[in-house]
Design a protein around this motif. Sequence first.
Motif, PDB file in Angstrom:
ATOM      1  N   GLU A 196       8.971  12.328   7.329  1.00  0.00           N
ATOM      2  CA  GLU A 196       8.342  12.130   6.022  1.00  0.00           C
ATOM      3  C   GLU A 196       6.973  11.473   6.179  1.00  0.00           C
ATOM      4  O   GLU A 196       6.694  10.799   7.163  1.00  0.00           O
ATOM      5  CB  GLU A 196       9.243  11.285   5.118  1.00  0.00           C
ATOM      6  CG  GLU A 196      10.494  12.040   4.680  1.00  0.00           C
ATOM      7  CD  GLU A 196      11.317  11.288   3.659  1.00  0.00           C
ATOM      8  OE1 GLU A 196      11.978  11.960   2.846  1.00  0.00           O
ATOM      9  OE2 GLU A 196      11.309  10.036   3.671  1.00  0.00           O
ATOM     10  N   ALA A 197       6.122  11.682   5.164  1.00  0.00           N
ATOM     11  CA  ALA A 197       4.737  11.208   5.212  1.00  0.00           C
ATOM     12  C   ALA A 197       4.607   9.826   4.574  1.00  0.00           C
ATOM     13  O   ALA A 197       5.359   9.459   3.668  1.00  0.00           O
ATOM     14  CB  ALA A 197       3.828  12.195   4.498  1.00  0.00           C
ATOM     15  N   ILE A 198       3.618   9.073   5.052  1.00  0.00           N
ATOM     16  CA  ILE A 198       3.346   7.707   4.586  1.00  0.00           C
ATOM     17  C   ILE A 198       1.878   7.606   4.188  1.00  0.00           C
ATOM     18  O   ILE A 198       0.988   8.016   4.941  1.00  0.00           O
ATOM     19  CB  ILE A 198       3.660   6.672   5.688  1.00  0.00           C
ATOM     20  CG1 ILE A 198       5.132   6.759   6.101  1.00  0.00           C
ATOM     21  CG2 ILE A 198       3.305   5.259   5.231  1.00  0.00           C
ATOM     22  CD1 ILE A 198       5.458   6.008   7.389  1.00  0.00           C
ATOM     23  N   LEU A 199       1.625   7.058   3.003  1.00  0.00           N
ATOM     24  CA  LEU A 199       0.270   6.821   2.508  1.00  0.00           C
ATOM     25  C   LEU A 199      -0.026   5.328   2.576  1.00  0.00           C
ATOM     26  O   LEU A 199       0.678   4.526   1.960  1.00  0.00           O
ATOM     27  CB  LEU A 199       0.143   7.318   1.059  1.00  0.00           C
ATOM     28  CG  LEU A 199      -1.213   7.139   0.382  1.00  0.00           C
ATOM     29  CD1 LEU A 199      -2.235   8.129   0.926  1.00  0.00           C
ATOM     30  CD2 LEU A 199      -1.088   7.304  -1.129  1.00  0.00           C
ATOM     31  N   ALA A 200      -1.049   4.947   3.330  1.00  0.00           N
ATOM     32  CA  ALA A 200      -1.461   3.541   3.402  1.00  0.00           C
ATOM     33  C   ALA A 200      -2.258   3.210   2.141  1.00  0.00           C
ATOM     34  O   ALA A 200      -3.397   3.649   1.982  1.00  0.00           O
ATOM     35  CB  ALA A 200      -2.307   3.301   4.648  1.00  0.00           C
ATOM     36  N   ALA A 201      -1.652   2.439   1.242  1.00  0.00           N
ATOM     37  CA  ALA A 201      -2.252   2.149  -0.068  1.00  0.00           C
ATOM     38  C   ALA A 201      -3.136   0.907   0.024  1.00  0.00           C
ATOM     39  O   ALA A 201      -2.762  -0.192  -0.402  1.00  0.00           O
ATOM     40  CB  ALA A 201      -1.151   1.974  -1.112  1.00  0.00           C
ATOM     41  N   TYR A 202      -4.329   1.077   0.585  1.00  0.00           N
ATOM     42  CA  TYR A 202      -5.217  -0.061   0.857  1.00  0.00           C
ATOM     43  C   TYR A 202      -5.711  -0.753  -0.416  1.00  0.00           C
ATOM     44  O   TYR A 202      -5.829  -1.971  -0.446  1.00  0.00           O
ATOM     45  CB  TYR A 202      -6.406   0.392   1.697  1.00  0.00           C
ATOM     46  CG  TYR A 202      -6.044   0.788   3.109  1.00  0.00           C
ATOM     47  CD1 TYR A 202      -5.138   0.042   3.855  1.00  0.00           C
ATOM     48  CD2 TYR A 202      -6.601   1.912   3.708  1.00  0.00           C
ATOM     49  CE1 TYR A 202      -4.789   0.396   5.145  1.00  0.00           C
ATOM     50  CE2 TYR A 202      -6.271   2.276   5.012  1.00  0.00           C
ATOM     51  CZ  TYR A 202      -5.373   1.514   5.719  1.00  0.00           C
ATOM     52  OH  TYR A 202      -5.034   1.875   6.992  1.00  0.00           O
ATOM     53  N   ALA A 203      -6.024   0.013  -1.455  1.00  0.00           N
ATOM     54  CA  ALA A 203      -6.497  -0.614  -2.696  1.00  0.00           C
ATOM     55  C   ALA A 203      -5.411  -1.492  -3.305  1.00  0.00           C
ATOM     56  O   ALA A 203      -5.683  -2.588  -3.798  1.00  0.00           O
ATOM     57  CB  ALA A 203      -6.942   0.453  -3.696  1.00  0.00           C
ATOM     58  N   ALA A 204      -4.166  -1.014  -3.258  1.00  0.00           N
ATOM     59  CA  ALA A 204      -3.047  -1.801  -3.790  1.00  0.00           C
ATOM     60  C   ALA A 204      -2.789  -3.036  -2.934  1.00  0.00           C
ATOM     61  O   ALA A 204      -2.533  -4.134  -3.454  1.00  0.00           O
ATOM     62  CB  ALA A 204      -1.794  -0.930  -3.863  1.00  0.00           C
ATOM     63  N   ALA A 205      -2.872  -2.880  -1.614  1.00  0.00           N
ATOM     64  CA  ALA A 205      -2.627  -4.004  -0.706  1.00  0.00           C
ATOM     65  C   ALA A 205      -3.694  -5.086  -0.849  1.00  0.00           C
ATOM     66  O   ALA A 205      -3.402  -6.283  -0.757  1.00  0.00           O
ATOM     67  CB  ALA A 205      -2.579  -3.505   0.733  1.00  0.00           C
ATOM     68  N   GLY A 206      -4.946  -4.691  -1.082  1.00  0.00           N
ATOM     69  CA  GLY A 206      -6.050  -5.645  -1.161  1.00  0.00           C
ATOM     70  C   GLY A 206      -5.978  -6.572  -2.358  1.00  0.00           C
ATOM     71  O   GLY A 206      -6.620  -7.624  -2.364  1.00  0.00           O
ATOM     72  N   ARG A 207      -5.209  -6.182  -3.368  1.00  0.00           N
ATOM     73  CA  ARG A 207      -5.076  -7.022  -4.571  1.00  0.00           C
ATOM     74  C   ARG A 207      -3.629  -7.470  -4.780  1.00  0.00           C
ATOM     75  O   ARG A 207      -3.198  -7.705  -5.903  1.00  0.00           O
ATOM     76  CB  ARG A 207      -5.556  -6.246  -5.800  1.00  0.00           C
ATOM     77  CG  ARG A 207      -7.040  -5.892  -5.762  1.00  0.00           C
ATOM     78  CD  ARG A 207      -7.467  -5.267  -7.071  1.00  0.00           C
ATOM     79  NE  ARG A 207      -8.898  -5.010  -7.126  1.00  0.00           N
ATOM     80  CZ  ARG A 207      -9.598  -4.904  -8.251  1.00  0.00           C
ATOM     81  NH1 ARG A 207      -8.983  -5.038  -9.414  1.00  0.00           N
ATOM     82  NH2 ARG A 207     -10.891  -4.659  -8.227  1.00  0.00           N
ATOM     83  N   HIS A 208      -2.897  -7.570  -3.693  1.00  0.00           N
ATOM     84  CA  HIS A 208      -1.473  -7.893  -3.816  1.00  0.00           C
ATOM     85  C   HIS A 208      -1.301  -9.367  -4.184  1.00  0.00           C
ATOM     86  O   HIS A 208      -1.694 -10.256  -3.427  1.00  0.00           O
ATOM     87  CB  HIS A 208      -0.759  -7.603  -2.495  1.00  0.00           C
ATOM     88  CG  HIS A 208       0.713  -7.477  -2.639  1.00  0.00           C
ATOM     89  ND1 HIS A 208       1.535  -8.570  -2.862  1.00  0.00           N
ATOM     90  CD2 HIS A 208       1.532  -6.398  -2.620  1.00  0.00           C
ATOM     91  CE1 HIS A 208       2.786  -8.158  -2.958  1.00  0.00           C
ATOM     92  NE2 HIS A 208       2.815  -6.841  -2.821  1.00  0.00           N
ATOM     93  N   PRO A 209      -0.695  -9.653  -5.351  1.00  0.00           N
ATOM     94  CA  PRO A 209      -0.564 -11.054  -5.783  1.00  0.00           C
ATOM     95  C   PRO A 209       0.327 -11.883  -4.859  1.00  0.00           C
ATOM     96  O   PRO A 209       0.169 -13.100  -4.774  1.00  0.00           O
ATOM     97  CB  PRO A 209       0.036 -10.954  -7.193  1.00  0.00           C
ATOM     98  CG  PRO A 209       0.608  -9.578  -7.282  1.00  0.00           C
ATOM     99  CD  PRO A 209      -0.182  -8.709  -6.360  1.00  0.00           C
TER     100      PRO A 209
END
Length: 414
Positions: free
Chosen positions: A320-333
């Motif tokens: 299965e494929a994995i998307l590195a969600a950098y925008a979401a990670a950069g603002r992770h509370p």
Amino acid sequence: MGHPDPLVIDPTGRDIHGEAARVRDRGPVTPVELPDGVGAWAVSDPDLLRRLLTDPRVSKDPRRHWTRWINGEIAPEWPLFTWVAVQNMFTAYGGEHKRLRALVSKAFTARRTAALRPRIEEITAGLLDRVERAGRDGQVVDLREGYCYPLPIRVISELFGLPEDQGAELRSVVDSIFHTSATPEEVTDTYARFYAALAKLVATKRELPGDDLTSALIAARDDEDGTRLSEQELLDTLMLMVSAGHETTVNLIDNAIHALLTHPDQLALVRDGRASWEDVIEETLRVEAPIAGLPLRYAVEDLAMEEFGGPEGVVISKGEAILAAYAAAGRHPGKYGVDADRFDVTRVDKEHLAFGYGVHFCLGAPLGRLEAQIALLALFDRFPDLRLAVPEEELRPVDSFISNGHRSVPAHLR
């Protein structure tokens, strides 16, 4: 995917941060649907993402480890085809990645990057002269088009020894690669044009080698077995370095300018010496990752997220494929606190994943940071009264869920 309700990613990227928040709200790892119904797992928790990015059971090679690719289900017309089809260190795994990165590292040295500073400063000054002429008498200037965009493409062009008459075509095809809602015809046309442009460059450098990165890549040899980059690897390596090295830097400069113009208190901290341009760059990379989500990685075997510190019962299955969600990670509370969305150059923890992590960490990160530092210092020094020419809410994002920047940044110089 084994999940009844994947989050459908908007291919136009109209609301990158709203969508990133929705991804986070569904948990540290969640199924998403990419263009044409292609499934993937989006990972938004920065700690979980780091562990996955450094685990040998996570690959970037679709030919060996992505079931849909192996089964022939991914057509050349797919909008993200170029991102997964290329054969370079971006899509290599294990020993093959090590071999390719070593060859590229021989050509793309720290010395070569550092030596570019005077030339970057010269290009920057020339572009600012043009911006100043365009903005006389109160005329609105588009800083993305007139400044953020031409600086990296000029630097990349000179770095690779690209003849001036080939620059416009290269810019056009780089734009198209990040256009994630492109039609099938546009995708295949982009692919063909990019290869044609790069093949022309390589042919020129074989005939007339110079002190440039293209010539160095052609000449690079592996110390152990004496091998060079194959023709396909050479073209795809150039494709990677030109497209990734250009678009990310454009967005970094664009987003930093936008952040400072919409947060004058933060700009004042820099001007007063209470924060540095490095602080601006790192906080921009955190809060506005130039690449919002990077396709793709693949599970080499079944991966239980609990083993990586993730949620119990969630398994990314082999293939299965994995998307590195950098925008979401950069603002992770969970990492940055309740004000994770806020642009704050004095923030103590500005650590981010905007340039990747682990063995695939971006080789061009020092060059991108250098260009941004020179560009920002020169711009705000030349135009201390710079301001946006439209309300912030009127700015529009680029048409992409991968690339995070603005279509234009209209401004008044004084």
